[in-house]
Each structure stands twice: as C-alpha cells, then as structure tokens.
Design an enzyme around this catalytic site. Structure first.
Site, PDB file in Angstrom:
ATOM      1  N   CYS A 242      15.730 -35.960  23.622  1.00 18.87           N
ATOM      2  CA  CYS A 242      15.902 -35.972  25.080  1.00 18.87           C
ATOM      3  C   CYS A 242      15.180 -34.832  25.809  1.00 18.87           C
ATOM      4  O   CYS A 242      14.451 -35.098  26.768  1.00 18.87           O
ATOM      5  CB  CYS A 242      17.375 -35.967  25.477  1.00 18.87           C
ATOM      6  SG  CYS A 242      18.522 -36.454  24.210  1.00 18.87           S
ATOM      7  N   ARG A 271      19.592 -33.270  11.707  1.00 18.11           N
ATOM      8  CA  ARG A 271      20.921 -32.725  12.008  1.00 18.11           C
ATOM      9  C   ARG A 271      21.570 -32.306  10.708  1.00 18.11           C
ATOM     10  O   ARG A 271      21.477 -33.015   9.698  1.00 18.11           O
ATOM     11  CB  ARG A 271      21.786 -33.777  12.718  1.00 18.11           C
ATOM     12  CG  ARG A 271      21.172 -34.183  14.037  1.00 18.11           C
ATOM     13  CD  ARG A 271      21.959 -35.247  14.761  1.00 18.11           C
ATOM     14  NE  ARG A 271      21.197 -35.658  15.950  1.00 18.11           N
ATOM     15  CZ  ARG A 271      21.583 -36.592  16.795  1.00 18.11           C
ATOM     16  NH1 ARG A 271      22.725 -37.205  16.612  1.00 18.11           N
ATOM     17  NH2 ARG A 271      20.841 -36.899  17.840  1.00 18.11           N
ATOM     18  N   GLN A 289      15.056 -42.119  15.347  1.00 11.21           N
ATOM     19  CA  GLN A 289      15.710 -42.927  16.372  1.00 11.21           C
ATOM     20  C   GLN A 289      14.668 -43.789  17.075  1.00 11.21           C
ATOM     21  O   GLN A 289      13.556 -43.331  17.320  1.00 11.21           O
ATOM     22  CB  GLN A 289      16.356 -42.014  17.426  1.00 11.21           C
ATOM     23  CG  GLN A 289      17.450 -41.122  16.880  1.00 11.21           C
ATOM     24  CD  GLN A 289      17.977 -40.190  17.957  1.00 11.21           C
ATOM     25  OE1 GLN A 289      17.217 -39.514  18.618  1.00 11.21           O
ATOM     26  NE2 GLN A 289      19.291 -40.159  18.125  1.00 11.21           N
ATOM     27  N   ASP A 291      14.255 -44.254  20.070  1.00 12.59           N
ATOM     28  CA  ASP A 291      14.809 -43.596  21.249  1.00 12.59           C
ATOM     29  C   ASP A 291      14.024 -43.942  22.505  1.00 12.59           C
ATOM     30  O   ASP A 291      12.846 -44.259  22.436  1.00 12.59           O
ATOM     31  CB  ASP A 291      14.743 -42.074  21.014  1.00 12.59           C
ATOM     32  CG  ASP A 291      15.850 -41.341  21.729  1.00 12.59           C
ATOM     33  OD1 ASP A 291      16.635 -41.994  22.446  1.00 12.59           O
ATOM     34  OD2 ASP A 291      15.936 -40.113  21.569  1.00 12.59           O
ATOM     35  N   HIS A 293      14.287 -42.782  26.973  1.00 15.53           N
ATOM     36  CA  HIS A 293      15.036 -42.233  28.106  1.00 15.53           C
ATOM     37  C   HIS A 293      14.508 -42.870  29.366  1.00 15.53           C
ATOM     38  O   HIS A 293      13.308 -42.872  29.609  1.00 15.53           O
ATOM     39  CB  HIS A 293      14.900 -40.715  28.131  1.00 15.53           C
ATOM     40  CG  HIS A 293      15.551 -40.092  26.941  1.00 15.53           C
ATOM     41  ND1 HIS A 293      14.854 -39.823  25.779  1.00 15.53           N
ATOM     42  CD2 HIS A 293      16.843 -39.771  26.681  1.00 15.53           C
ATOM     43  CE1 HIS A 293      15.687 -39.337  24.880  1.00 15.53           C
ATOM     44  NE2 HIS A 293      16.895 -39.299  25.386  1.00 15.53           N
ATOM     45  N   LYS A 376      29.353 -43.736  27.326  1.00 14.75           N
ATOM     46  CA  LYS A 376      28.362 -44.537  26.616  1.00 14.75           C
ATOM     47  C   LYS A 376      28.932 -45.862  26.157  1.00 14.75           C
ATOM     48  O   LYS A 376      30.140 -46.074  26.130  1.00 14.75           O
ATOM     49  CB  LYS A 376      27.855 -43.771  25.403  1.00 14.75           C
ATOM     50  CG  LYS A 376      28.963 -43.370  24.430  1.00 14.75           C
ATOM     51  CD  LYS A 376      28.380 -42.669  23.203  1.00 14.75           C
ATOM     52  CE  LYS A 376      29.448 -42.352  22.190  1.00 14.75           C
ATOM     53  NZ  LYS A 376      28.897 -41.974  20.901  1.00 14.75           N
ATOM     54  N   HIS A 422      20.078 -42.658  28.196  1.00 20.54           N
ATOM     55  CA  HIS A 422      19.625 -42.492  26.805  1.00 20.54           C
ATOM     56  C   HIS A 422      19.953 -43.793  26.100  1.00 20.54           C
ATOM     57  O   HIS A 422      21.055 -44.298  26.252  1.00 20.54           O
ATOM     58  CB  HIS A 422      20.396 -41.385  26.076  1.00 20.54           C
ATOM     59  CG  HIS A 422      20.435 -40.066  26.768  1.00 20.54           C
ATOM     60  ND1 HIS A 422      19.942 -38.924  26.188  1.00 20.54           N
ATOM     61  CD2 HIS A 422      20.925 -39.688  27.962  1.00 20.54           C
ATOM     62  CE1 HIS A 422      20.139 -37.900  26.999  1.00 20.54           C
ATOM     63  NE2 HIS A 422      20.735 -38.330  28.086  1.00 20.54           N
TER      64      HIS A 422
END
Length: 549
Positions: A242, A271, A289, A291, A293, A376, A422
RNA sequence: GCCGGCGUAGCUCAGCGGUAGAGCAACCGCCUCGUAAGCGGUAGGUCGCCGGUUCGAAUCCGGCCGCCGGCUCCA
C-alpha cells in the site's frame, strides 16, 4: 470444561501431567465402562454465592466461569457417581443412552478463555456418532481428505517445495507449480486490464520512514522482518504494498477526472508469522498478493466496491469455487487498536454492507475483524480438512490518504481527500493455489494443468508420429510431452494418470496411418479416436475459454 | 510464541541396545507390447544435528533444528 463443536467435542483439563496421544486409548476404555454401567446423571442449580464458594481455593477456573455467567441465568451442575461438573447442559439422563461409537482423536494445548496470557490447559478432542457405520465413514473420509492435502500433492506432483535450508515459510515454486502460478497471474492480469486497472511494479523493500508515515511501523514490528540498517539509513522488507502505491499516487497533482485510479501489482511481501502458524502454502512468510489500490472520491466508493465484488465472484466462478462465505469485518467499538474518526468508520461500514447486499451476497458481520485502518469484506473458504482460510479481501481505507496527505483537485478547484480501496481477489497467490490444489485434488482443469497432454507411443517405431503429434499441439500453444521412455504403454499411462494429466493421447500403427490420435480424457472419462487436427482444435478451444471441464 | 507428537535412502515405511533393510522412484541392459505397474541388474543412508549414558546407540536420556495436530496471532 468443554463444549460440543462442529465435528465432535472437546474437554479442557488443567492436568498436573501432560496428556499425550498414547493416553487416549486408556481414557476411551474408561469412558466405555462408564457407558456400560449406565450411571444416572442428576442436574441441580445453586445460587451464585454458593456455587462460587464450592470452587473457591479449589478450582479458580470454575470460579471465573461462574462469575462470567450473566445475572438471571441458572448456574447448573451435573452429578454422576460423586463426580460433579459445572455445565449449562443438557445431559442425557443415564450414561447408557450414549452410543459407544466415539473416538478420541487428538490432544492439544489450549489457553484458558482463549487468552495467550492465561494458563494453558490440556485439550482432548473427540468425535461421536450414532452408529458404528457413521464413525467408520467419518474416519474414512478423513483419510480421503488427507490425500488431497496440498502439501502432499505439492510433493507428489512436483509443484512446490519448502526447504528448511532456504527458510521456513518460504516457498520454492518448481517448474510445474510455477506454470499454474503464471497461468493464474495471467488470468488475473487480463481480467484486471478489462476492468481499467493499471499495472505498476515497486521494490521489495522500502525505507523505514515510509512505514512510519503509513503507521505500520512500529505498530506491527513483531510481525515484520526487522529493519536493515546501514550507515544512516534503515529499510524494511515490505510487509504490504500500500504505501508504495500511495507514493505513486502522490507523485503528481491529481484531478478528479483521473479517479478512480486503479493501481495493481503482483507484489511480493514478507511477514514474520509465528513459527507455530506456518502451514504449507496457506500460511507462509513470503507471498505474492494480487494487490491493487483504488483511489477514488467518497461518492465512488460503493460503486468501485461492487465492481471488485464482481471481479472476485467472476474469478471464483471461473475456478468452480462455490463453497465460500463472505464475511464483513467491522470495528470492535471497545478496542483502541483502530485509527481514524468515527464518522468515516460508520460511513465505510455502511458502504460495504450496501455494496455486498446490492451484489446479492450472503454475508456475516463479525465485530472486531476489521483492519486497523478500516472495515473489510473477506471471502473465506475451507481446506480439505475443514479449516477456514481467508482468500479474497476488499478493504475501505480513509486513513492512509490522511496520513500521507494525498489529495485531488475537484471540479471546484479545491483540494479533496481521496478514499483508498485495498483489494486482492486471490488474497495471496500462494494461499489461493494451496486451496485450489485441494479443491481440484490435483486434477487441474486443462488451462491450468502443468502438462496438458501426454503422448504415449505404443512402441519405439511410433516415436516419429508421436513427435509429429507433439509438434502440432505445441504449435497450438498446448503444453504437451512425448513419452519416449523404454516402458510398456500400460506403465506410461499409469504414470501419467498418477500425475493427473488431463489428456493422454495414445498413438500406434492405426493412428499413424490415419493421422488420428486415440484420446483418453480424464475429465470426460471418455476414450475415442479422432483426427489429429480436430483434437488439437478442440483442446486449444478448451484452454482459450478457461473451461472447467 | 505455547502444549503434545513425529524425524531411518528422492518417496512410503520396517528395524527399537550388538554395528542398516524392503517396495516404489533413479541409473544400466533386455523386451517392442493397444489403454493403470514386463524382466534382470547397479547405485544410493555420518539413521535430522549436538551432547550424555553404555564395552557397544538408529534404538535409552537431554538440548537444538525441522515437520505435524491444536491454541494464540494473522496489517
């Protein structure tokens, strides 16, 4: 103490000696004796004070449990041959009424009241059924489920490897697994491009300042790989994409005309998950991910949210994932781990629920399940052994735009604050593929199969024609392999079947002469002979349509 | 991270105080075969690692590492 659960029951004991699996048969034996003796159970209630007095200084856990029972609810006990237990009930009147078709399955440690700062109890798990057949059936299905375990299939089908020498929770994708991974990425990339996303690429590390600004550091320091410090600089292996995307947004002055701006990246993040949490592909320390945004105006949030739901449902549908549930995570009003003001939270929670409802989703709302920056919607599935895993996630965020002070110029010429969504339909490619392996039990649809077609020549003299068939398939973009091993045809077919290859083409004298192939199709369970060109065209079409059958 | 269990050849496993074994896979050779295992041979292991007990440890004990089942956690 212990309740009934989805697949049986458990009981927690603060035992002076640890209980091990080896003790279970002995405990079962005693349980069976109790059933055989058909002992009566007696229920009675006590007033709160008296109930507490009974356990004071003897059993601090029960005292606490009694104190937790709401005022006005009965405090009930069950007594059986001198043994008394606090229990809400109900119980059978006599132990002989319980069918003896049960099995203690395993033991585990479990924290009192689910709190890791409290003492750990010994938990014994078991299953129970009305009949011997149901018990046997359950145990059989458990064995079958283990055969689809993605860790096992990952090794058998040579899809991936987790090598302790490389590091625990770090996935090595083998050539075959990587084909599936690449196909999934290609699929998602195509669908996102159709929906107006733009692809970006950002580095695997970022300066500590970046994460201090975003608020991820030091708030989540214990789940991150520690900062790398050199000279006067400090960097973090990126735990999420992000902040990088926010900086891309911030690179120039943005107009309301540009919004919604959808920045997508197959971004690999790291992580530091607790060692005891690591699990095959579904819980790892480095993952990618799918991912993106979405930067949009407050008015656009609901519509964008719905579009992401549409994309996620499309992806699930293409893969035949029907058995999932939608879960909305909201803020726990009594917790202080969340950032941002109340009005934004309330608005975001309402926008998510409306979007989900308008898209026809059935969902549950779970308080306290939100991200620290916003509520979410998650898509949750079960693995082969019934454990739940979160895949896709869509999150509304009013916080990061604030922290990074990003704006857009509105029609009024004044700066406005955008909202961020997200979202990751797969969640992580690793976890998604782990679930997918179990969903298909390793039998991937044609478009995903690492080897799509195996060509089995009956004898050596058919190798030439087999290579011609292989060439025709490759020219059509199919992944085909000619099996030239000095083995019998039956052995080759067996090996390819065990590798779960969707289509096997057998070629011998007849086929070479007629320019045909003998098709053995795993999905259709069909066997037929057809002209080579027709089979190539049919298979290519199935791949192009990403068809399930 | 916590509790319990497990760790022998690439895989599945046997051996459980007297010095390492099978099947499959791999490799070599023979066979040339019509829809799930043809035959023969060869090679492969410091029994996860470190330490202890013992005349002697894969085997018993301890620590560590890894994995498995739960618990806790999951931006």
């Amino acid at each position: 103490m212990g309740p009934v659960i989805e697949h049986g029951f458990y009981y927690d004991i603060d035992a002076p000696e640890p209980i091990s699996d080896a003790d279970l048969p002995e405990i079962e034996k005693i349980m069976r004796e109790i059933l055989k003796r058909d002992l009566p159970l007696r229920r009675y209630e006590l007033p709160r004070e008296e109930a507490i007095r009974r356990y004071e200084g003897v059993d601090p856990y029960k005292v606490e449990l009694i104190q937790d029972i709401p005022e006005g609810e009965p405090i009930s006990f069950y007594e059986q041959e001198g043994f008394t237990d606090l229990c809400r009930g109900p119980h059978v009147p006599k132990t002989g009424m319980i069918p003896p078709h049960f099995k203690l399955t395993h033991v585990a440690g479990a924290y009192f009241k689910g709190d890791a700062s409290r003492p750990q109890m010994q938990r014994v798990y078991g299953v129970a059924f009305r009949s011997r057949e149901e018990l046997k059936d359950y145990l059989w299905r458990l064995e079958e489920a283990k055969k689809r375990d993605h860790r096992r299939l990952g090794r058998e089908l040579e899809l991936f490897l987790i090598d302790p020498m490389v590091g625990k929770g770090l996935v090595l994708w083998l050539p075959k697994g990587n084909i599936i991974r690449e196909e999934l990425i290609r699929f998602m990339r195509e669908e996102q491009q159709k929906r107006g996303y733009q692809l970006v690429t950002t580095p695997h590390i970022g300066s500590l300042e970046l994460y201090k600004t975003s608020g991820h550091y030091p708030y989540y320091a214990e789940s991150q790989f520690p900062p790398m410090e050199l000279e006067d600089e400090a960097y973090l292996l990126k735990p999420m994409n992000c902040p990088h995307h926010v900086r891309i947004y911030a690179a120039k002055k943005r107009s309301y005309r540009e919004l919604p701006l959808r920045l997508a990246e197959f971004g690999t993040v790291y992580r530091f998950e607790q060692s005891g949490e690591l699990h095959g592909l579904t819980r790892v320390r480095g993952f990618t991910q799918d991912d993106a945004h979405i930067f949009c105006t407050p008015e656009q949030v609901k519509d964008e949210f719905k579009k992401v739901i549409e994309l996620t449902l499309f992806v699930f549908d293409t893969l035949g994932l029907k058995d999932f549930r939608a879960r909305i995570g909201t803020r726990d009003p009594n917790s202080n781990k969340y950032v941002g003001d109340d009005a934004h939270w309330a608005l975001a929670e309402r926008q998510i629920q409306e979007a989900a409802s308008e898209m026809g989703l059935d969902y549950t709302v779970e308080e306290g399940d939100a991200a620290f920056y916003g509520p979410k919607l998650d898509f949750v599935v079960r693995d082969a052994l019934g454990r739940e895993w979160q895949l896709g996630t869509i999150q509304v965020d009013y916080n990061l735009p604030e922290r990074f002070d990003i704006t857009y110029t509105g029609p009024d010429g004044a700066p406005h604050r955008p909202v961020m969504i997200h979202r990751a339909p797969f969640g992580s490619i690793e976890r998604f593929l782990g679930i997918l392996i179990e969903h298909f039990a390793g039998e991937f649809p044609l478009w995903l199969a690492p080897v799509q077609v195996a060509i089995v020549p009956i004898t050596d003299r058919h190798h030439e024609y087999a290579e011609k068939v292989g060439g025709a398939l490759s020219a059509a973009g199919l992944r085909a392999e000619v099996d030239r091993r000095p083995e019998r045809m039956q052995a080759k077919i067996r090996d390819w079947e065990k590798q779960k290859v969707p289509v096997i083409l057998v070629v011998g004298d007849r086929e070479a002469e007629e320019n045909t192939v003998a098709v053995r199709d795993r999905r259709k369970k069909a066997r037929y002979t057809a002209p080579l060109e027709a089979v190539v065209a049919d298979l290519a079409e199935r791949v192009r349509g990403r068809r399930l059958e």
